[in-house]
Write a protein that holds these residues in place. Sequence first.
Motif, PDB file in Angstrom:
ATOM      1  N   VAL A  51       0.847  -1.195   0.000  1.00  0.00           N
ATOM      2  CA  VAL A  51       0.000   0.000   0.000  1.00  0.00           C
ATOM      3  C   VAL A  51       0.883   1.246   0.000  1.00  0.00           C
ATOM      4  O   VAL A  51       1.920   1.279   0.662  1.00  0.00           O
ATOM      5  N   SER A  52       0.455   2.274  -0.713  1.00  0.00           N
ATOM      6  CA  SER A  52       1.032   3.609  -0.588  1.00  0.00           C
ATOM      7  C   SER A  52      -0.098   4.612  -0.454  1.00  0.00           C
ATOM      8  O   SER A  52      -1.175   4.435  -1.034  1.00  0.00           O
ATOM      9  N   VAL A  53       0.158   5.669   0.319  1.00  0.00           N
ATOM     10  CA  VAL A  53      -0.801   6.760   0.472  1.00  0.00           C
ATOM     11  C   VAL A  53      -0.379   7.902  -0.444  1.00  0.00           C
ATOM     12  O   VAL A  53       0.786   8.301  -0.450  1.00  0.00           O
ATOM     13  N   LEU A  69      -0.532   7.052  10.147  1.00  0.00           N
ATOM     14  CA  LEU A  69      -0.018   7.775   8.981  1.00  0.00           C
ATOM     15  C   LEU A  69       1.450   8.133   9.168  1.00  0.00           C
ATOM     16  O   LEU A  69       2.251   8.051   8.227  1.00  0.00           O
ATOM     17  N   GLU A  70       1.848   8.518  10.389  1.00  0.00           N
ATOM     18  CA  GLU A  70       3.247   8.857  10.642  1.00  0.00           C
ATOM     19  C   GLU A  70       4.138   7.626  10.541  1.00  0.00           C
ATOM     20  O   GLU A  70       5.262   7.704  10.037  1.00  0.00           O
ATOM     21  N   GLU A  71       3.647   6.488  11.014  1.00  0.00           N
ATOM     22  CA  GLU A  71       4.419   5.246  10.887  1.00  0.00           C
ATOM     23  C   GLU A  71       4.609   4.889   9.414  1.00  0.00           C
ATOM     24  O   GLU A  71       5.701   4.479   8.992  1.00  0.00           O
ATOM     25  N   MET A  72       3.557   5.057   8.621  1.00  0.00           N
ATOM     26  CA  MET A  72       3.658   4.789   7.186  1.00  0.00           C
ATOM     27  C   MET A  72       4.618   5.766   6.529  1.00  0.00           C
ATOM     28  O   MET A  72       5.394   5.405   5.642  1.00  0.00           O
ATOM     29  N   LEU A 300      10.307   1.296  -4.620  1.00  0.00           N
ATOM     30  CA  LEU A 300      11.113   1.479  -3.407  1.00  0.00           C
ATOM     31  C   LEU A 300      10.282   1.316  -2.139  1.00  0.00           C
ATOM     32  O   LEU A 300      10.809   0.907  -1.099  1.00  0.00           O
ATOM     33  N   ASN A 301       9.004   1.644  -2.227  1.00  0.00           N
ATOM     34  CA  ASN A 301       8.188   1.746  -1.025  1.00  0.00           C
ATOM     35  C   ASN A 301       7.097   0.689  -0.975  1.00  0.00           C
ATOM     36  O   ASN A 301       5.976   0.957  -0.554  1.00  0.00           O
ATOM     37  N   ALA A 302       7.408  -0.507  -1.423  1.00  0.00           N
ATOM     38  CA  ALA A 302       6.421  -1.591  -1.408  1.00  0.00           C
ATOM     39  C   ALA A 302       6.304  -2.149   0.002  1.00  0.00           C
ATOM     40  O   ALA A 302       6.925  -3.150   0.349  1.00  0.00           O
ATOM     41  N   CYS A 303       5.541  -1.481   0.849  1.00  0.00           N
ATOM     42  CA  CYS A 303       5.404  -1.865   2.252  1.00  0.00           C
ATOM     43  C   CYS A 303       3.967  -2.272   2.556  1.00  0.00           C
ATOM     44  O   CYS A 303       3.045  -1.940   1.825  1.00  0.00           O
ATOM     45  N   LYS A 304       3.836  -2.982   3.645  1.00  0.00           N
ATOM     46  CA  LYS A 304       2.515  -3.387   4.112  1.00  0.00           C
ATOM     47  C   LYS A 304       2.160  -2.601   5.369  1.00  0.00           C
ATOM     48  O   LYS A 304       3.034  -2.130   6.082  1.00  0.00           O
TER      49      LYS A 304
END
Length: 360
Positions: A51-53, A69-72, A300-304
């Motif tokens: 997910v990306s915001v 949101l800050e953690e993301m 680069l930012n493929a995070c869960k």
Amino acid sequence: HISMTNPELASRDDKIADAIGRDQPCHFIVFNLDGLHLATELCSRVDGSAVSVHLVFDDIFGPDRFEPLEEMNERGMVIAMNEGCLEGHRKKFGYKLESSVLVPLPMVIPEAVRIPSDDTECIVLTVARLVEMKGYVEGLIKDFADIARASKVPCRLLVVGDGPLRPEFERAARRTGLGHRIEFIGSVPYAELHAYYARADIYVGMGTTLLEAAAAGVPAIIATAFTARFVTPGLFGRVSGLGLGEPFSGMAQVPGREILRNLVESPHARKAAGADARAKVVAQFDQDVVMREFLRQLDLNACKTARFPRPKHDVPFPLVRSYVKRIFGYHPWVMWLGRKISRPLNRAAFLCRIFLSNRS
């Protein structure tokens, strides 16, 4: 989906996951809390997804502070299209978003087609929703009138757009005594906007419309939002290095009057500023340039992120709205009728609360 029950939402999410394919990892790009809730539900169903915001407004993650949101953001999962989107969240809700990635708005850049205008008249254009955020229009009207009255160059101001502040701006135009040189066009179909850019000699505004005008080779003065004065950080172009005139700009603001006066009286200055504005759009906002950077950031930012509870919405008369939507669905005429009915009902409920509180 506000009127849907949790089982109905789960069924919807299962259908989406089945349509995507549960063995095909996806990268979901979301724009608000509802989108993030849906994306994290889908990540739990589609293995390996991320997910990306993408922040495209300056207050979308409010009014309640959303701590994850800050953690993301720390994990590089927050992308914004301009600094104003980040600064708005910082100032309004106290978010720390220093690690966010800026990727500008992508554009399909057309050929710069200019419609030859009467050389004796200079056309100043602004395109805006006439709402509080675009209060600069009032200051622009006053400054334009002063310039038009003093200048030897005949000029005209075109205001394209509509909104609740239009009557106030029209009164401001009449008070200048030069209302015949200030024309309120109203809303026009998007497909017709290019004709106004092609006719304009100078553009004043912000955001997407400023990019579109600059792409047409029109010299563009960046307007600052949420003020009734016409102030600006300067001209949009490679030389200035300025962005889109976001409502929260950390740059110094100066009166826009002298910049506008110089452009009105100098065809040479207009030509140079217009070429510089278009060159900036081509170099930084062309869709091929932007989308390459956007896709690079997604890689680069493929995070869960963990699933989180369904967002709460402050909806007037939720049970009534839920019942009506279950019967009629989201048909436009039903939604229009609901808005017409809900406004007086909300007002009546508000007055009743005041009356009861006074009685108590």
